[in-house]
Design a protein around this motif. Structure first.
Motif, PDB file in Angstrom:
ATOM      1  N   SER A 168      31.699  -0.637  20.171  1.00 18.07           N
ATOM      2  CA  SER A 168      30.327  -0.736  20.689  1.00 18.07           C
ATOM      3  C   SER A 168      29.359  -1.198  19.611  1.00 18.07           C
ATOM      4  O   SER A 168      28.305  -1.768  19.902  1.00 18.07           O
ATOM      5  N   GLU A 169      29.716  -0.940  18.342  1.00 17.85           N
ATOM      6  CA  GLU A 169      28.854  -1.325  17.224  1.00 17.85           C
ATOM      7  C   GLU A 169      29.737  -1.672  16.031  1.00 17.85           C
ATOM      8  O   GLU A 169      30.709  -0.962  15.747  1.00 17.85           O
ATOM      9  N   LEU A 170      29.409  -2.748  15.357  1.00 21.39           N
ATOM     10  CA  LEU A 170      30.187  -3.177  14.200  1.00 21.39           C
ATOM     11  C   LEU A 170      29.246  -3.520  13.052  1.00 21.39           C
ATOM     12  O   LEU A 170      28.394  -4.385  13.172  1.00 21.39           O
ATOM     13  N   LYS A 171      29.406  -2.797  11.937  1.00 19.59           N
ATOM     14  CA  LYS A 171      28.627  -3.063  10.731  1.00 19.59           C
ATOM     15  C   LYS A 171      29.609  -3.551   9.670  1.00 19.59           C
ATOM     16  O   LYS A 171      30.377  -2.762   9.122  1.00 19.59           O
ATOM     17  N   LEU A 172      29.558  -4.835   9.382  1.00 15.92           N
ATOM     18  CA  LEU A 172      30.547  -5.482   8.518  1.00 15.92           C
ATOM     19  C   LEU A 172      29.844  -6.443   7.567  1.00 15.92           C
ATOM     20  O   LEU A 172      28.908  -7.141   7.954  1.00 15.92           O
TER      21      LEU A 172
END
Length: 246
Positions: free
Chosen positions: A220-224
């Motif tokens: 649902s959320e991707l911090k990359l």
């Protein structure tokens, strides 16, 4: 065109240099030897890696407790635990489930557990990252994976298992070396050294674009973010680091 021809030439030279090891692999001798020797290499390499990446690892894993259960407990699954090099970065009291397909890491894992009494071992499983059937659905708060996705057989299947075992709102933390930018010197050397890394380092792939698998996995959320690891001269310098929320 000239660069690609040079890569092909140098890569072929590398493969010729590795012919004795390929022969041992073909005869069925290399794989069992590598499984036994690899943990000793990783025990040394992990100390060096943690020294170089200490700040990045601390930063990455600093908010693990944010994903603790409503009761305040944090159940953490680590895929490819290896020597337990990440234990020092885990919060006090967290319950850890360790998995690794190579049982020869156990001696080093036990040593790391004794050096990090703040971590509580919940279970230790010999299992591949693609098949975590021993772990129930939605049963862990956090999954951690560092320098593992480069050597799994099916990255998409691994990420599917991660989503299955994570509870809703849980998080997947990762730190992985990946392919360099197109036309960069990093990718140039990675393409040349790829055969050596693959056969010497237990199936490691230098040129995987792992971020693409993460982007399409269904989190649902991707911090990359992409970073260049301070690993001196090393074709595995390009990294991705971050976390994804189910």
């Amino acid at each position: 065109m000239e660069a690609s021809c040079l890569v092909l030439l140098l890569r072929t030279c590398m493969q010729i240099f590795l012919l004795p090891i390929y022969l041992l692999w073909y005869l069925g001798i290399w794989a069992p030897f590598c499984k036994k020797a690899f943990p000793y290499f990783m025990a040394s390499m992990s100390v060096h890696y943690n020294t170089k990446m200490n700040t990045k690892k601390k930063e990455l894993l600093s908010n693990l407790s944010d994903f603790a259960s409503p009761e305040g407990e944090l159940t953490l699954l680590e895929i490819g635990t290896g020597t337990g090099a990440n234990f020092e970065f885990y919060p006090t009291g967290c319950r850890v489930i360790c998995t690794d397909p190579n049982p020869n890491f156990k001696t080093f894992l036990d040593k790391s557990l004794s050096q990090n009494p703040h971590v509580k071992l919940d279970n230790c499983l010999v299992a591949s990252a693609e098949d975590l059937h021993q772990i129930p659905d939605a049963s862990v708060d956090v999954v951690v994976c560092t320098l593992v996705l480069c050597s799994v057989e099916n990255t998409g299947r691994v990420l599917s298992e991660v989503l299955r075992v994570l509870r809703p709102g849980g998080a997947f933390y990762f730190m992985e070396h990946v392919a360099g930018d197109p036309d960069s010197w990093s990718l140039f050397w990675q393409q040349i050294y790829a055969p050596a890394f693959n056969i010497l380092f237990d199936g490691c792939h230098l040129t995987r674009e792992t971020w693409k698998d993460l982007e399409k996995a269904g989190f649902s959320e991707l911090k990359l973010r992409h970073i260049h690891a301070p690993l001196n001269w090393n074709p595995a310098k390009p990294h991705i680091i971050g976390y994804a929320v189910k």
